[in-house]
Scaffold this motif. Structure first.
Motif, PDB file in Angstrom:
ATOM      1  N   LYS A  58       0.806  -1.227   0.000  1.00 18.98           N
ATOM      2  CA  LYS A  58       0.000   0.000   0.000  1.00 18.98           C
ATOM      3  C   LYS A  58       0.833   1.268   0.000  1.00 18.98           C
ATOM      4  O   LYS A  58       0.310   2.355  -0.254  1.00 18.98           O
ATOM      5  CB  LYS A  58      -0.872   0.051   1.270  1.00 18.98           C
ATOM      6  N   ARG A  60       2.008   2.246   2.854  1.00 13.85           N
ATOM      7  CA  ARG A  60       1.408   2.801   4.079  1.00 13.85           C
ATOM      8  C   ARG A  60       2.496   3.095   5.108  1.00 13.85           C
ATOM      9  O   ARG A  60       3.377   2.252   5.336  1.00 13.85           O
ATOM     10  CB  ARG A  60       0.423   1.785   4.647  1.00 13.85           C
ATOM     11  N   SER A 145      -7.857  -0.785   4.376  1.00 11.12           N
ATOM     12  CA  SER A 145      -8.561  -0.707   3.100  1.00 11.12           C
ATOM     13  C   SER A 145      -7.579  -1.045   1.966  1.00 11.12           C
ATOM     14  O   SER A 145      -6.394  -0.722   2.050  1.00 11.12           O
ATOM     15  CB  SER A 145      -9.145   0.695   2.919  1.00 11.12           C
ATOM     16  N   ASN A 147      -6.497  -0.054  -0.868  1.00 10.44           N
ATOM     17  CA  ASN A 147      -6.125   0.985  -1.832  1.00 10.44           C
ATOM     18  C   ASN A 147      -4.670   1.366  -1.598  1.00 10.44           C
ATOM     19  O   ASN A 147      -4.107   1.058  -0.542  1.00 10.44           O
ATOM     20  CB  ASN A 147      -7.005   2.224  -1.607  1.00 10.44           C
ATOM     21  N   SER A 153     -10.802   4.845  -0.585  1.00 10.11           N
ATOM     22  CA  SER A 153     -10.965   3.416  -0.297  1.00 10.11           C
ATOM     23  C   SER A 153     -11.741   2.733  -1.424  1.00 10.11           C
ATOM     24  O   SER A 153     -12.616   3.343  -2.036  1.00 10.11           O
ATOM     25  CB  SER A 153     -11.703   3.236   1.022  1.00 10.11           C
ATOM     26  N   HIS A 241      -5.838  11.615   3.304  1.00 11.04           N
ATOM     27  CA  HIS A 241      -6.491  10.337   3.102  1.00 11.04           C
ATOM     28  C   HIS A 241      -7.642  10.478   2.117  1.00 11.04           C
ATOM     29  O   HIS A 241      -8.100  11.578   1.871  1.00 11.04           O
ATOM     30  CB  HIS A 241      -7.061   9.918   4.454  1.00 11.04           C
TER      31      HIS A 241
HETATM   32 MG    MG Z   1      -7.638   3.184   4.626  1.00 11.99          MG
END
Ligand code: MG
Ligand code: AMP
Length: 354
Positions: A58, A60, A145, A147, A153, A241
Motif C-alpha cells: 500500500k 502505508r 482498506s 487501496n 478506499s 487520506h
Molecule cells: Mg484506509
C-alpha cells in the motif's frame, strides 16, 4: 507478481475458492476481500512478516496501525487484554457489523499491527466472504482498506485491481461494498468512549446502546487541528487520506445556496476541468440547465446520507478517470451517517471550501 482474481458469490461463498484464498493467507501472502464497508487487504495478523507486506504493497506509513478482523467474539476477546462490559453491550447490538473497537492489546498481537501502541483495533465484519475467509485461515486477519495509501478506499473489486494489481497474490470479487465508507472506530481503552472515526454505526446509535455520551474529538471535522501524528490516539486519521488526484472543494450552505455557488464557480473558472458531485435534490439543477462539467454525478439524497456514503469514493475515482482538475462536492449535515461523509470530505479536501 501475477494477481489472481476470483469471483465469489457474496450470499453463498464457495468453499473451494475460500480454501484457496485461506491458503494464501496461511502461506503469508496478501488477499484483497470484500467487507460490508469497503474492500480490505488481508494478511495473517499474527505473522509480522506477512503484515509487513501490507505496508509495502500500500505504501502505508508504519506509524499507521492496522485493524484485526475476526470471525467470532471468542476470537475478538483473545486479542484484548481486557474486555469491558461496554464492549459486550456494543457487540450485542452491532456485531458482526461496521464497528471497530479499540481495546488494550493482549500479548499475542504483534507490535507491527498496532504500530507499537498499547491498544489494538478489533473488527468483526458482517460479510459472508470475509467471515468465511477468516474462519478458513484460522487466524485474525490484519486488513486496512485495499487501496494505495492516501487514495479513496475501494468499494468495487476493480478499484483494488487498479491500485494493487501486480502487487498482491489474490483479489476476491464479491461485488460492490454495501456501506461504502470505512467502519466506525470507537475507543473503549480510556475512561470515556471516544469516536475516533465516524462510519456506518452512528454516534447516536452508539450512545443509545452504551447509555452514555460518546466523545467526538474536534479533529473529526477539523483535521487541521491535529496535534501531530506522535501525540494522537489514532495515528491514521491524521494522514491525508481518501483523496482523488483532483483538488476537492466542499460546497457549503443550504441546498439552494450550494447550486448558486457551484454555478458561480463554473462561471469564474470556465477553463477548468470540473467534476460535480451533487445531492439528488440538486442534481437536476445542473443537468437541466446545461452546466458544463467533465463529470456530473448524483451521489444520493442529502436526507439519506447513507446513500452518499455509498457512492462517494467511487465517484472520486470516476472524476479522476474523467480527468477532472477540481471536484466540487455538495455537503450534508454532520448528523448520523452524515458525520462520516463530512469527515471523509474534510480529510480529502484539506479544508478547501466555497
Ligand atoms: Mg484506509
Ligand atoms: P484503514 O485500515 O485504512 O481503514 O485504517 C485503520 C484506521 O484504524 C487507521 O486510522 C488507524 O489509525 C486506526 N487504528 C488501527 N489500529 C489502531 C489502534 N491500535 N489504536 C488506534 N487507532 C487504530
Amino acid at each position: 507478481m501475477k494477481t489472481n482474481y476470483l469471483r465469489v458469490d457474496p450470499s453463498c461463498p464457495d468453499h473451494v475458492l475460500i480454501a484457496e484464498a485461506a491458503e494464501v493467507i496461511k502461506q503469508g501472502g496478501l488477499v484483497a476481500f470484500p467487507t460490508e464497508t469497503v474492500y480490505g487487504l488481508g494478511a495473517d495478523g499474527l505473522n509480522s512478516e506477512a503484515v509487513n507486506k501490507i505496508f509495502q504493497a500500500k505504501g502505508r506509513p508504519l506509524a499507521n496501525p492496522l485493524i484485526l478482523h475476526v470471525a467470532s467474539l471468542v476470537q475478538a476477546r483473545a486479542l484484548a487484554a481486557s474486555w469491558p462490559s461496554a464492549a459486550d453491550a456494543l457487540a450485542k447490538r452491532f456485531l458482526p457489523g461496521p464497528l471497530t473497537l479499540i481495546l488494550p492489546r493482549s500479548e499475542v498481537v504483534p507490535d507491527l499491527v498496532t504500530a507499537g501502541l498499547p491498544n489494538v483495533a478489533i473488527r468483526y465484519p458482517a460479510n459472508k466472504i470475509a467471515l468465511a475467509l477468516i474462519k478458513a485461515s484460522g487466524v485474525p486477519i490484519a486488513a486496512p482498506s485495499a487501496n494505495l495509501s492516501g487514495r479513496p478506499s475501494p468499494t468495487l473489486p476493480e478499484h483494488v485491481l487498479d491500485d494493487l494489481g501486480g502487487k498482491i497474490e489474490l483479489i476476491l470479487d464479491g461485488g460492490p461494498a454495501e456501506v461504502g465508507v470505512e467502519s466506525t472506530i470507537l475507543s473503549l481503552a480510556g475512561d470515556n468512549p471516544v469516536l475516533l472515526r465516524p462510519g456506518g454505526v452512528t454516534k447516536e446509535e452508539l450512545e443509545e446502546a452504551l447509555k452514555e455520551e460518546v466523545i467526538v474529538p474536534g479533529t473529526v471535522l477539523h483535521p487541521e487541528k491535529s496535534p501531530g501524528v506522535e501525540a494522537v490516539p489514532c495515528p491514521g486519521l491524521y494522514f491525508k487520506h481518501y483523496a482523488p488526484q483532483a483538488q476537492v472543494i466542499m460546497v457549503t450552505g443550504d441546498p439552494r445556496e450550494q447550486v448558486t455557488k457551484v454555478k458561480e464557480y463554473l462561471a469564474r473558472h470556465s477553463g477548468r476541468r470540473v467534476g460535480i458531485l451533487a445531492t439528488s435534490e440538486n442534481y437536476p439543477s445542473y443537468r437541466d440547465l446545461g452546466v458544463s462539467a467533465v463529470y456530473l454525478a448524483d451521489l444520493g439524497s442529502g436526507c439519506h446520507p447513507e446513500e452518499i456514503a455509498n457512492h462517494l469514493f467511487s465517484a472520486f475515482r470516476e472524476c479522476d478517470v474523467a480527468g477532472a482538475e477540481v471536484i466540487l462536492v455538495e455537503t450534508v449535515a454532520p448528523e448520523g451517517v452524515g458525520l462520516a461523509v463530512m469527515n471523509r470530505l474534510c480529510r480529502a479536501a484539506d479544508q478547501h471550501e466555497i
